[in-house]
Design a protein around this motif. Structure first.
Motif, PDB file in Angstrom:
ATOM      1  N   ARG A 272       0.699  -1.223  -0.115  1.00 13.69           N
ATOM      2  CA  ARG A 272      -0.128   0.052   0.164  1.00 13.69           C
ATOM      3  C   ARG A 272       0.900   1.197   0.040  1.00 13.69           C
ATOM      4  NH1 ARG A 272      -4.893   1.767   2.702  1.00 13.69           N
ATOM      5  NH2 ARG A 272      -5.627  -0.279   1.738  1.00 13.69           N
ATOM      6  N   ALA A 273       2.006   1.202   0.848  1.00 11.59           N
ATOM      7  CA  ALA A 273       2.652   2.306   0.795  1.00 11.59           C
ATOM      8  C   ALA A 273       3.598   2.646  -0.584  1.00 11.59           C
ATOM      9  CB  ALA A 273       3.777   1.977   1.792  1.00 11.59           C
ATOM     10  N   ALA A 279       1.917   7.031  -6.812  1.00 13.16           N
ATOM     11  CA  ALA A 279       0.684   7.644  -7.371  1.00 13.16           C
ATOM     12  C   ALA A 279       0.261   9.030  -6.724  1.00 13.16           C
ATOM     13  CB  ALA A 279      -0.429   6.722  -7.413  1.00 13.16           C
ATOM     14  N   THR A 280       0.906   9.269  -5.586  1.00 13.15           N
ATOM     15  CA  THR A 280       0.511  10.666  -4.880  1.00 13.15           C
ATOM     16  C   THR A 280       1.514  11.227  -4.464  1.00 13.15           C
ATOM     17  OG1 THR A 280       0.270   9.566  -2.679  1.00 13.15           O
ATOM     18  CG2 THR A 280      -1.435   9.129  -3.946  1.00 13.15           C
ATOM     19  N   ASP A 281       1.278  12.522  -4.051  1.00  8.79           N
ATOM     20  CA  ASP A 281       2.235  13.647  -3.417  1.00  8.79           C
ATOM     21  C   ASP A 281       1.921  13.393  -1.718  1.00  8.79           C
ATOM     22  OD1 ASP A 281       3.559  14.250  -5.826  1.00  8.79           O
ATOM     23  OD2 ASP A 281       1.945  15.607  -6.187  1.00  8.79           O
ATOM     24  N   LEU A 282       1.224  12.542  -1.233  1.00  9.70           N
ATOM     25  CA  LEU A 282       1.030  12.559   0.356  1.00  9.70           C
ATOM     26  C   LEU A 282       2.441  12.622   0.942  1.00  9.70           C
ATOM     27  CD1 LEU A 282      -1.760  10.115   0.650  1.00  9.70           C
ATOM     28  CD2 LEU A 282      -2.034  12.532   1.133  1.00  9.70           C
ATOM     29  N   ALA A 283       2.502  13.336   2.132  1.00  8.29           N
ATOM     30  CA  ALA A 283       3.775  13.269   2.832  1.00  8.29           C
ATOM     31  C   ALA A 283       4.226  11.908   3.395  1.00  8.29           C
ATOM     32  CB  ALA A 283       3.600  14.015   4.106  1.00  8.29           C
ATOM     33  N   VAL A 284       5.232  11.431   3.406  1.00  9.76           N
ATOM     34  CA  VAL A 284       5.864  10.354   3.920  1.00  9.76           C
ATOM     35  C   VAL A 284       5.280   9.851   5.276  1.00  9.76           C
ATOM     36  CG1 VAL A 284       7.791   8.722   4.848  1.00  9.76           C
ATOM     37  CG2 VAL A 284       7.792  10.313   2.461  1.00  9.76           C
ATOM     38  N   LYS A 285       5.157  10.838   6.193  1.00  7.76           N
ATOM     39  CA  LYS A 285       4.291  10.812   7.487  1.00  7.76           C
ATOM     40  C   LYS A 285       3.100  10.096   7.496  1.00  7.76           C
ATOM     41  CE  LYS A 285       3.630  12.970  11.938  1.00  7.76           C
ATOM     42  NZ  LYS A 285       3.742  14.328  12.719  1.00  7.76           N
ATOM     43  N   ALA A 286       2.088  10.894   6.571  1.00 11.47           N
ATOM     44  CA  ALA A 286       0.803  10.465   6.419  1.00 11.47           C
ATOM     45  C   ALA A 286       0.561   9.074   5.528  1.00 11.47           C
ATOM     46  CB  ALA A 286       0.285  11.501   5.579  1.00 11.47           C
ATOM     47  N   ILE A 287       1.461   8.891   4.805  1.00 13.89           N
ATOM     48  CA  ILE A 287       1.556   7.679   4.452  1.00 13.89           C
ATOM     49  C   ILE A 287       1.953   6.162   5.405  1.00 13.89           C
ATOM     50  CG2 ILE A 287       2.601   5.866   2.520  1.00 13.89           C
ATOM     51  CD1 ILE A 287       2.923   8.237   0.958  1.00 13.89           C
ATOM     52  N   ALA A 288       2.668   6.837   6.309  1.00 16.19           N
ATOM     53  CA  ALA A 288       3.217   5.681   7.180  1.00 16.19           C
ATOM     54  C   ALA A 288       2.073   5.517   8.074  1.00 16.19           C
ATOM     55  CB  ALA A 288       4.454   6.411   7.986  1.00 16.19           C
ATOM     56  N   PHE A 289       1.266   6.422   8.440  1.00 14.19           N
ATOM     57  CA  PHE A 289       0.289   6.386   9.448  1.00 14.19           C
ATOM     58  C   PHE A 289      -1.041   5.555   8.638  1.00 14.19           C
ATOM     59  CE2 PHE A 289       2.456   9.468  12.031  1.00 14.19           C
ATOM     60  CZ  PHE A 289       2.752   8.691  13.176  1.00 14.19           C
ATOM     61  N   ASP A 290      -1.253   5.987   7.657  1.00 17.64           N
ATOM     62  CA  ASP A 290      -2.240   5.327   6.632  1.00 17.64           C
ATOM     63  C   ASP A 290      -2.009   3.895   6.456  1.00 17.64           C
ATOM     64  OD1 ASP A 290      -4.720   5.881   4.712  1.00 17.64           O
ATOM     65  OD2 ASP A 290      -3.442   4.868   3.539  1.00 17.64           O
ATOM     66  N   SER A 310      15.074   3.722   0.997  1.00 16.17           N
ATOM     67  CA  SER A 310      14.071   4.682   1.674  1.00 16.17           C
ATOM     68  C   SER A 310      12.769   4.770   1.042  1.00 16.17           C
ATOM     69  CB  SER A 310      14.957   5.614   2.240  1.00 16.17           C
ATOM     70  OG  SER A 310      14.973   6.548   1.419  1.00 16.17           O
ATOM     71  N   PRO A 311      11.874   5.265   1.670  1.00 21.15           N
ATOM     72  CA  PRO A 311      10.685   5.637   0.887  1.00 21.15           C
ATOM     73  C   PRO A 311      10.982   6.794   0.142  1.00 21.15           C
ATOM     74  CG  PRO A 311      10.029   5.081   3.113  1.00 21.15           C
ATOM     75  CD  PRO A 311      11.466   4.963   3.231  1.00 21.15           C
ATOM     76  N   VAL A 312      11.701   7.714   0.438  1.00 19.32           N
ATOM     77  CA  VAL A 312      12.087   8.966  -0.259  1.00 19.32           C
ATOM     78  C   VAL A 312      12.775   8.529  -1.536  1.00 19.32           C
ATOM     79  CG1 VAL A 312      13.381  10.997  -0.285  1.00 19.32           C
ATOM     80  CG2 VAL A 312      12.357  10.684   1.532  1.00 19.32           C
ATOM     81  N   GLN A 313      13.741   7.577  -1.260  1.00 16.57           N
ATOM     82  CA  GLN A 313      14.471   7.117  -2.503  1.00 16.57           C
ATOM     83  C   GLN A 313      13.664   6.267  -3.475  1.00 16.57           C
ATOM     84  OE1 GLN A 313      17.285   4.902  -0.426  1.00 16.57           O
ATOM     85  NE2 GLN A 313      18.851   6.166  -0.907  1.00 16.57           N
ATOM     86  N   TYR A 314      12.638   5.378  -2.816  1.00 19.38           N
ATOM     87  CA  TYR A 314      11.552   4.690  -3.636  1.00 19.38           C
ATOM     88  C   TYR A 314      10.857   5.716  -4.465  1.00 19.38           C
ATOM     89  CZ  TYR A 314       7.903   1.366  -5.236  1.00 19.38           C
ATOM     90  OH  TYR A 314       7.205   0.606  -5.770  1.00 19.38           O
ATOM     91  N   ARG A 315      10.068   6.549  -3.909  1.00 19.31           N
ATOM     92  CA  ARG A 315       9.295   7.940  -4.530  1.00 19.31           C
ATOM     93  C   ARG A 315      10.098   8.480  -5.676  1.00 19.31           C
ATOM     94  NH1 ARG A 315       5.880  11.718  -1.106  1.00 19.31           N
ATOM     95  NH2 ARG A 315       4.151  10.494  -1.994  1.00 19.31           N
ATOM     96  N   ALA A 316      11.370   8.612  -5.505  1.00 21.75           N
ATOM     97  CA  ALA A 316      12.169   9.337  -6.629  1.00 21.75           C
ATOM     98  C   ALA A 316      12.331   8.192  -7.694  1.00 21.75           C
ATOM     99  CB  ALA A 316      13.585   9.691  -5.795  1.00 21.75           C
ATOM    100  N   SER A 317      12.625   6.993  -7.399  1.00 18.81           N
ATOM    101  CA  SER A 317      12.953   6.258  -8.558  1.00 18.81           C
ATOM    102  C   SER A 317      11.561   5.634  -9.232  1.00 18.81           C
ATOM    103  CB  SER A 317      13.499   4.809  -8.206  1.00 18.81           C
ATOM    104  OG  SER A 317      14.609   5.207  -7.712  1.00 18.81           O
ATOM    105  N   PHE A 318      10.402   5.823  -8.837  1.00 19.68           N
ATOM    106  CA  PHE A 318       9.163   5.037  -9.205  1.00 19.68           C
ATOM    107  C   PHE A 318       7.756   5.956  -9.402  1.00 19.68           C
ATOM    108  CE2 PHE A 318      11.802   1.763  -7.426  1.00 19.68           C
ATOM    109  CZ  PHE A 318      12.034   0.832  -8.754  1.00 19.68           C
ATOM    110  N   GLN A 319       8.035   7.012  -8.620  1.00 21.72           N
ATOM    111  CA  GLN A 319       6.692   8.131  -8.925  1.00 21.72           C
ATOM    112  C   GLN A 319       6.498   8.315 -10.094  1.00 21.72           C
ATOM    113  OE1 GLN A 319       6.650  11.980  -7.326  1.00 21.72           O
ATOM    114  NE2 GLN A 319       4.685  11.625  -6.228  1.00 21.72           N
ATOM    115  N   TYR A 320       5.235   8.358 -10.690  1.00 22.19           N
ATOM    116  CA  TYR A 320       4.537   8.695 -11.945  1.00 22.19           C
ATOM    117  C   TYR A 320       3.526   9.733 -11.851  1.00 22.19           C
ATOM    118  CZ  TYR A 320       0.946   5.477 -10.786  1.00 22.19           C
ATOM    119  OH  TYR A 320      -0.524   4.741 -10.330  1.00 22.19           O
ATOM    120  N   ARG A 321       3.613  10.356 -12.968  1.00 25.89           N
ATOM    121  CA  ARG A 321       2.711  11.555 -12.805  1.00 25.89           C
ATOM    122  C   ARG A 321       1.890  11.750 -14.058  1.00 25.89           C
ATOM    123  NH1 ARG A 321       3.994  15.178  -8.942  1.00 25.89           N
ATOM    124  NH2 ARG A 321       6.319  15.013  -8.235  1.00 25.89           N
ATOM    125  N   THR A 322       0.450  11.950 -13.869  1.00 20.83           N
ATOM    126  CA  THR A 322      -0.506  11.864 -15.041  1.00 20.83           C
ATOM    127  C   THR A 322      -0.355  13.204 -15.747  1.00 20.83           C
ATOM    128  OG1 THR A 322      -2.298  12.750 -13.572  1.00 20.83           O
ATOM    129  CG2 THR A 322      -2.149  10.237 -13.991  1.00 20.83           C
TER     130      THR A 322
END
Length: 322
Positions: A272-273, A279-290, A310-322
């Motif tokens: 889920r994380a 797919a989102t720009d949610l803060a890492v803190k919000a994603i962690a608790f969600d 790390s989550p930040v590195q993962y987002r940098a490598s795999f985030q996509y934008r529509t």
């Protein structure tokens, strides 16, 4: 310096990218090297007739196994979708035993590891393959140390890679080994790939069931956990959801999923994380608790342990934008 002769074994139904990915890396390396240091790549097969890849592409072998009698610096076996369930090809096994015995290094891309295993060349070695077939490889060749999260592995002269595009990662690593990081980086830039991928195969293979009947204990747990992911799920609660004792549930998980209930819930949280980071720009803190992690620090620790980044590195490598 001398030229390095590379043999790439192809079989009917070969995965095209398993072959052309590494070949393109070696060809690109040649563009940055003097002629005396070029890779000389040859496709090796049973015959000179076209070999049909799994996507319909036709390959022509440069040499048959009988003709390929000279020593090679590097011997690799390309994978294919049918290889995990295939039977041993004794002609290929005999050729590999001889050719790999004389090679500086040898190995496989993706499911080519099964062919190398049939030749008896995986025993006692650390190996990897496509995450989907890692368990099958370990079962078929129990003397091999199969590590399913590796993008590629090197154990002595043996080199193996994960699935499909990971053959490019392996070839870049070999170029780096032969000619240094600058040449490997130049190849990666030209091919528009990363020179060294961060993390392992777990980035691409979430531990989730697909299409299971809802009334099974495990699918009931998956449905409930997924719907209430920000809650805590000690094993006793999972056992109640499944209608089983704690001991029976633990045994069921190990038999069907090969992991503990705790590891399974953690895998759902990670998946889920990952999706939210991609797919989102949610803060890492919000994603962690969600996703039910106790804190961003805990999520970061789990990501590093399971995915290698790390989550930040993962987002940098795999985030996509529509």
């Amino acid at each position: 310096m001398v030229r390095r002769k590379v043999a790439l074994v192809i079989q009917e139904g070969v995965q095209a990218l398993d072959a052309v990915g590494p070949l393109d890396v070696f060809a690109e390396a040649n563009a940055h090297l003097p002629a005396c240091e070029h890779y000389e790549c040859s496709l090796i097969g049973h015959h000179s007739a076209p070999v049909r890849a799994s996507n319909g592409l036709l390959f022509l072998a440069h040499m048959t196994f009988e003709q390929a009698s000279d020593p090679f610096h590097t011997v690799l076996v390309a994978g294919g979708p049918c290889l995990p369930d295939g039977v041993e090809d004794q002609v290929i096994s005999a050729w590999l035993q001889a050719a790999c015995g004389r090679a500086i290094r040898y190995g496989a891309i993706c499911t080519g590891a099964f062919t190398v295993g049939h030749a008896g060349l995986l025993d006692g070695r650390i190996v990897t393959t496509h995450w989907r077939h890692a368990g099958q490889l370990a079962q078929l060749f129990p003397k091999a140390d199969v590590q399913p999260d590796r993008i590629y592995a090197r154990d002595g002269r043996l080199v193996t890679s994960a699935g499909v595009t990971a053959g490019i990662d392996l070839a870049l690593a070999l170029v780096k080994e032969d000619h240094g990081p600058a040449i490997a980086l130049a190849c990666a830039k030209q091919l528009v790939v990363v020179a060294q991928r961060q993390g392992g195969q777990s980035q691409f293979s979430p531990l989730l069931m697909s299409g299971a009947a809802y009334e099974t204990p495990l699918s009931s747990i998956q449905a409930h956990v997924t719907a209430h992911l920000n809650e805590a799920f000690p094993v006793r609660r999972l056992a109640t959801i499944a209608g089983l004792s704690v001991r029976s549930l633990s045994r069921l998980f190990m038999k069907e999923m090969g992991c503990t209930p705790h590891d399974y819930v953690e895998a759902i949280r990670i998946d889920r994380a990952r999706n939210l980071l991609e797919a989102t720009d949610l803060a890492v803190k919000a994603i962690a608790f969600d996703c039910g992690f106790n804190s961003p620090a805990q999520m970061r620790a789990v990501f590093r342990k399971k995915l290698g980044l790390s989550p930040v590195q993962y987002r940098a490598s795999f985030q996509y934008r529509t």
